[in-house]
Design an enzyme around this catalytic site. Structure first.
Site, mmCIF file in Angstrom:
data_model
loop_
_atom_site.group_PDB
_atom_site.id
_atom_site.type_symbol
_atom_site.label_atom_id
_atom_site.label_comp_id
_atom_site.label_asym_id
_atom_site.label_seq_id
_atom_site.Cartn_x
_atom_site.Cartn_y
_atom_site.Cartn_z
ATOM 1 N N CYS A 319 0.820 -1.222 0.000
ATOM 2 C CA CYS A 319 0.000 0.000 0.000
ATOM 3 C C CYS A 319 0.848 1.264 0.000
ATOM 4 C CB CYS A 319 -0.864 0.084 1.257
ATOM 5 S SG CYS A 319 -1.910 -1.308 1.498
ATOM 6 N N ARG A 418 -12.532 -0.247 -5.943
ATOM 7 C CA ARG A 418 -12.082 -0.294 -4.559
ATOM 8 C C ARG A 418 -11.745 1.103 -4.028
ATOM 9 N NH1 ARG A 418 -7.702 -1.361 -1.041
ATOM 10 N NH2 ARG A 418 -8.287 -3.002 0.408
HETATM 11 P P1 XMP Z 1 -0.539 -7.224 3.503
HETATM 12 O O1 XMP Z 1 0.311 -6.371 4.424
HETATM 13 O O2 XMP Z 1 -1.006 -8.479 4.157
HETATM 14 O O3 XMP Z 1 -1.829 -6.319 3.215
HETATM 15 O O4 XMP Z 1 0.137 -7.461 2.190
HETATM 16 C C1 XMP Z 1 -2.918 -6.767 2.464
HETATM 17 C C2 XMP Z 1 -4.019 -5.724 2.503
HETATM 18 O O5 XMP Z 1 -3.604 -4.516 1.869
HETATM 19 C C3 XMP Z 1 -4.743 -3.835 1.342
HETATM 20 N N1 XMP Z 1 -4.451 -3.511 -0.055
HETATM 21 C C4 XMP Z 1 -4.090 -2.292 -0.483
HETATM 22 N N2 XMP Z 1 -4.027 -1.102 0.155
HETATM 23 N N3 XMP Z 1 -3.274 -0.078 -1.823
HETATM 24 C C5 XMP Z 1 -3.635 0.014 -0.513
HETATM 25 O O6 XMP Z 1 -3.596 1.105 0.048
HETATM 26 C C6 XMP Z 1 -3.323 -1.242 -2.542
HETATM 27 O O7 XMP Z 1 -2.973 -1.296 -3.709
HETATM 28 C C7 XMP Z 1 -3.779 -2.398 -1.827
HETATM 29 N N4 XMP Z 1 -3.984 -3.676 -2.218
HETATM 30 C C8 XMP Z 1 -4.409 -4.334 -1.103
HETATM 31 C C9 XMP Z 1 -5.930 -4.768 1.511
HETATM 32 O O8 XMP Z 1 -6.664 -4.324 2.614
HETATM 33 C C10 XMP Z 1 -5.263 -6.118 1.751
HETATM 34 O O9 XMP Z 1 -6.088 -7.003 2.457
#
Ligand code: XMP
Length: 505
Positions: A319, A418
């Site tokens: 993120c 999203r």
């Molecule tokens: P981890 O740390 O487990 O996080 O890799 C997974 C979670 O990250 C969120 N997610 C995103 N948040 N931009 C964001 O700000 C993105 O591109 C993105 N893709 C996923 C989501 O909540 C996921 O479960």
């Protein structure tokens, strides 16, 4: 004037658990990790409980039907990604619901005209040594024989020899009808000293293969997440735009739980989506919502009718929302505050709403911290993306195996819904996630087993045999930056990081 949260917003790395009294009962084998997925009234049971406190992220690089089966086998649940067409998402859900543990649709099939050379090449490619022979070479063609390693001897045969000349023919095969149960199939395998048993339809078409080794491993999965028809349970992501079409398709496909997938949950769009689902399905369709990072956001989604609430903005490994937009909150602080709000809500209303800490889990012990802080389960993206079962490519980067892992807010995912704030634009103005590699880590089963053994061990140190007990008894301490250094190996030269050593004598 703007409201200022005076306390700094903290991450999991800034906390440790202080052990509590552990009795002789506090042994890992006595720990239960069963945890509620959906809300319930005091004194009642949740409609759905997870057998382990882990769900996989609603992401293209993480949760497809293959991941869903692997995780349900271990007791967790996947939420299939919603950033695909409604038909494709529903088809993934349907495949999970149709999956019969222990019943294999063969992926190594032969025709009688194929050569021994082709058999050897296929065995090398798929790693499977038992291959059904069907009239058309497909997994559901008419069964005409089987080839196993016992049917050919490479040193004595020509690679041009035809399958028809060395296969074990249909007439010599023991088979069973397609509606045979796994237990019955296993009995036939044992009684006849077989390694595999083809299950066939009435017109002699191959339906499934049952393998001796699969039945044994099926029996060793005591945590499987199964519905009342013994099918694997699966969740699916939805968005706040096309829910009127997507939700019915997913429900028809047999989905067990939905989750609104959004970078920011404290919004009218989420309330409208929840309302539409309640108006059309009452409480029969379960749906989580999020993500929020404070008590106000929690209240909003609780009142709007969410079955569980996800916590976390910008903490995910891929993120960049915090950098791009300056919104978010340290994952630990967000979890603690939302959990306090949930506990107050429970006291006031008698309704317990499970919480999911989503994103920012780096080490296994972060899971235990999230649970201790009041989360009932965690959502993981990076963690699961590293495994064989994730849908992304395995690649070699600088001599090491890696898996691809990209954010739903990256240009690659094209998941504008999203990040949607209304309007007609239907595309993202800027990226909120990156495209990356994560170290390949092998099988989900091995990794989840190891992770949970650590979680259980720490729970025992805290005197807890259940997650509810951990939430109740945990003592957490904020650590200073120097105590973080103290917590790792320090002031020694680690052997595995010291490649060049010579004898000084
Ligand atoms: P981890 O740390 O487990 O996080 O890799 C997974 C979670 O990250 C969120 N997610 C995103 N948040 N931009 C964001 O700000 C993105 O591109 C993105 N893709 C996923 C989501 O909540 C996921 O479960």
């Amino acid at each position: 004037m703007a409201y200022i949260f005076e306390e700094p917003s903290r991450t999991f790395n800034e906390y440790l658990l202080v052990p509590g009294y552990s009795s002789s009962e506090n042994r890992p084998e006595n720990v239960s990790l069963k945890t509620p997925l959906t809300k319930f009234k005091k004194g009642e049971e949740p409609a759905i409980s997870l057998n382990i406190p882990m769900i996989s992220a609603i992401m293209q690089a993480v949760s497809d039907d293959g991941m869903a089966v692997a995780l349900a086998t271990e007791g967790g649940m996947s939420f299939i990604y919603g950033s695909q067409t409604i038909a494709d998402e529903a088809a993934m859900v349907a495949r999970v619901k149709a999956y019969k543990a222990g019943f294999v649709v063969s992926d190594s099939n032969l025709t009688p005209q194929m050569t021994l050379g082709e058999v050897v090449a296929l065995a090398e490619k798929t790693g499977h040594s038992t291959m059904p022979v069907t009239d058309d070479g497909t997994a559901h063609g008419k069964l005409v024989g089987i080839v196993t390693e016992r049917d050919y001897r490479l040193s004595r045969m020509s690679l041009d020899e035809k399958v028809a000349d060395f296969m074990t023919p249909r007439a010599e095969l023991i088979t069973a009808p397609a509606d045979t149960t796994l237990k019955q199939a296993n009995d036939i395998i044992w009684d006849n000293k077989l390694n595999s048993l083809p299950l066939i339809d009435t017109d002699d078409k191959l339906a499934y293969m049952v393998f001796r080794k699969d039945y044994d491993s099926h029996k060793s999965n005591p945590n499987e997440m199964l519905d009342e028809h013994k099918r694997y349970m699966v969740g699916a992501g939805i968005n706040t735009r096309d829910f009127a079409e997507r939700v019915p398709a997913l429900v028809d496909a047999g989905v067990d739980c939905l989750c609104i997938d959004s970078s920011e949950g404290y919004s009218e769009w989420q309330a409208l989506t929840l309302k539409w689902i309640r108006d059309h399905y009452g409480d029969s369709v379960k749906v989580g919502a999020g993500n929020v990072v404070d008590a106000e956001g929690f209240r909003f989604l609780a009142d709007a009718g969410a079955d569980f609430i996800k916590i976390g903005i910008g903490g995910g490994s891929i993120c960049i929302t915090r950098e791009q937009k300056g919104i978010g909150r340290g994952q630990a602080t967000a979890t603690i505050e939302v959990a306090r709000a949930r506990d107050e809500y429970f006291k006031e209303t008698g309704v317990y709403i499970p919480l999911c800490s989503d994103g920012g889990i780096v080490y296994d012990h972060h899971i235990t911290l999230a649970l201790a802080m009041g989360s009932d389960f965690v959502m993981l993206g990076r963690y699961f993306a590293r495994f064989d079962e994730s849908p992304s490519n395995k690649v070699m980067v600088n001599g090491s195996y890696m898996k691809e892992y990209w954010g739903e807010g990256s240009a690659r995912a094209r998941n504008w819904q999203r990040y949607d704030l209304g309007g007609d634009k239907q595309k993202m103005s800027f990226e909120e996630g990156v495209d990356s590699y994560v170290p390949y880590a092998g099988s989900l089963k091995d990794n989840v087993g190891l992770t949970l053994s650590k979680v259980k061990s720490t729970m025992c140190n805290c005197g807890a045999l259940t997650i509810a007990e951990l939430q109740d008894k945990a003592k957490l301490t904020v650590v200073s930056s120097t105590s973080i250094v103290e917590g790792g190996a320090h002031d020694v030269l680690q052997k595995d990081k010291t490649p060049y050593v010579s004898n000084a004598n």
